[in-house]
Design a protein around this motif. Structure first.
Motif, PDB file in Angstrom:
ATOM      1  N   GLN A  94      44.908  36.192  47.077  1.00 49.18           N
ATOM      2  CA  GLN A  94      45.770  37.023  46.453  1.00 49.18           C
ATOM      3  C   GLN A  94      44.684  38.052  45.294  1.00 49.18           C
ATOM      4  O   GLN A  94      44.894  39.197  45.167  1.00 49.18           O
ATOM      5  CB  GLN A  94      46.690  36.509  45.465  1.00 49.18           C
ATOM      6  CG  GLN A  94      47.834  35.846  46.335  1.00 49.18           C
ATOM      7  CD  GLN A  94      48.336  36.913  47.469  1.00 49.18           C
ATOM      8  OE1 GLN A  94      48.836  38.098  46.889  1.00 49.18           O
ATOM      9  NE2 GLN A  94      48.651  36.682  48.468  1.00 49.18           N
ATOM     10  N   HIS A  95      43.866  37.185  44.692  1.00 49.66           N
ATOM     11  CA  HIS A  95      42.810  38.033  43.924  1.00 49.66           C
ATOM     12  C   HIS A  95      41.912  38.935  44.643  1.00 49.66           C
ATOM     13  O   HIS A  95      41.769  40.102  44.296  1.00 49.66           O
ATOM     14  CB  HIS A  95      42.014  36.836  43.366  1.00 49.66           C
ATOM     15  CG  HIS A  95      40.635  37.493  42.484  1.00 49.66           C
ATOM     16  ND1 HIS A  95      40.895  37.824  40.972  1.00 49.66           N
ATOM     17  CD2 HIS A  95      39.428  37.550  42.750  1.00 49.66           C
ATOM     18  CE1 HIS A  95      39.944  38.319  40.703  1.00 49.66           C
ATOM     19  NE2 HIS A  95      39.074  38.120  41.619  1.00 49.66           N
ATOM     20  N   GLN A  98      44.195  41.758  45.498  1.00 46.07           N
ATOM     21  CA  GLN A  98      44.508  42.567  44.035  1.00 46.07           C
ATOM     22  C   GLN A  98      43.404  43.387  43.680  1.00 46.07           C
ATOM     23  O   GLN A  98      43.336  44.672  43.288  1.00 46.07           O
ATOM     24  CB  GLN A  98      44.851  41.733  43.100  1.00 46.07           C
ATOM     25  CG  GLN A  98      45.387  42.490  41.538  1.00 46.07           C
ATOM     26  CD  GLN A  98      46.230  41.425  40.855  1.00 46.07           C
ATOM     27  OE1 GLN A  98      45.674  40.257  40.776  1.00 46.07           O
ATOM     28  NE2 GLN A  98      46.914  41.972  39.897  1.00 46.07           N
ATOM     29  N   THR A  99      42.095  42.852  43.715  1.00 48.10           N
ATOM     30  CA  THR A  99      40.616  43.254  43.343  1.00 48.10           C
ATOM     31  C   THR A  99      40.491  44.576  44.235  1.00 48.10           C
ATOM     32  O   THR A  99      39.988  45.350  43.616  1.00 48.10           O
ATOM     33  CB  THR A  99      39.627  42.312  43.407  1.00 48.10           C
ATOM     34  OG1 THR A  99      39.972  41.415  42.457  1.00 48.10           O
ATOM     35  CG2 THR A  99      38.276  42.921  43.049  1.00 48.10           C
ATOM     36  N   PRO A 142      37.978  32.853  42.442  1.00 49.64           N
ATOM     37  CA  PRO A 142      38.178  34.239  42.095  1.00 49.64           C
ATOM     38  C   PRO A 142      36.883  35.022  41.527  1.00 49.64           C
ATOM     39  O   PRO A 142      36.235  36.027  41.561  1.00 49.64           O
ATOM     40  CB  PRO A 142      39.447  34.301  41.321  1.00 49.64           C
ATOM     41  CG  PRO A 142      40.192  33.173  41.933  1.00 49.64           C
ATOM     42  CD  PRO A 142      39.138  32.150  41.944  1.00 49.64           C
ATOM     43  N   ASP A 146      34.124  37.779  42.514  1.00 50.09           N
ATOM     44  CA  ASP A 146      33.730  38.963  41.822  1.00 50.09           C
ATOM     45  C   ASP A 146      32.175  39.159  41.699  1.00 50.09           C
ATOM     46  O   ASP A 146      31.719  40.207  41.780  1.00 50.09           O
ATOM     47  CB  ASP A 146      34.384  39.031  40.313  1.00 50.09           C
ATOM     48  CG  ASP A 146      35.879  38.879  40.370  1.00 50.09           C
ATOM     49  OD1 ASP A 146      36.442  39.514  41.522  1.00 50.09           O
ATOM     50  OD2 ASP A 146      36.485  38.681  39.361  1.00 50.09           O
TER      51      ASP A 146
END
Length: 152
Positions: A94-95, A98-99, A142, A146
């Motif tokens: 999900q991260h 979304q990112t 997550p 990044d």
């Protein structure tokens, strides 16, 4: 489909069409050469291999490996196997979505990223795992995702 792509596809077909079960080798070579299998190539492949368009399309749509659009510069595969799910890959998934503002089988508008599911990267001891291009990453949170993205 560009003239160059069409010429490349014809060359690939002619090179491999005499093999038994030539469809999969042809599709793999087209994908490896162009980065995807152009939908406009389906009639040509079908005709040259004496198959129906439905046969060719069925194989392309059945195997998740084959793309019908060009991939981004970086293809991100997210493992969805049980081991990764047990280690909270759903939150990571999900991260990532979304990112990148992407769903599976999509490519970013800037052609930088493509997002694909995969059903095992063979890195179960280091779940959750992802693969970017050909590099596998384990124990990805997550925050770690990044960091990896920044390194690209």
């Amino acid at each position: 489909m560009t003239t160059t792509n069409q010429e490349q596809i014809i060359t690939i077909i002619n090179e491999l069409k005499h093999q038994d079960g030539a469809l999969l080798p042809v599709l793999h070579k087209i994908q490896d050469t162009l980065g995807y299998v152009p939908p406009e190539a389906i009639p040509l492949i079908a005709s040259e291999l004496n198959l129906s368009r439905a046969d060719v399309h069925g194989v392309i749509s059945f195997y998740h490996y084959f793309r019908d659009t060009p991939a981004g510069k970086h293809t991100i595969h997210v493992c969805r196997a049980e081991s990764c799910q047990a280690m909270n890959s759903t939150a990571l998934e999900q991260h990532i979505k979304q990112t990148l503002n992407l769903d599976y089988h999509q490519t970013s508008t800037d052609q930088r990223y493509s997002l694909e599911p995969v059903y095992c990267l063979g890195n179960c001891a280091c779940s959750p795992a992802i693969m970017i291009n050909q590099e596998v990453y384990g124990r990805v949170t997550p925050e770690r995702f990044d960091e990896i993205l920044q390194e690209l």
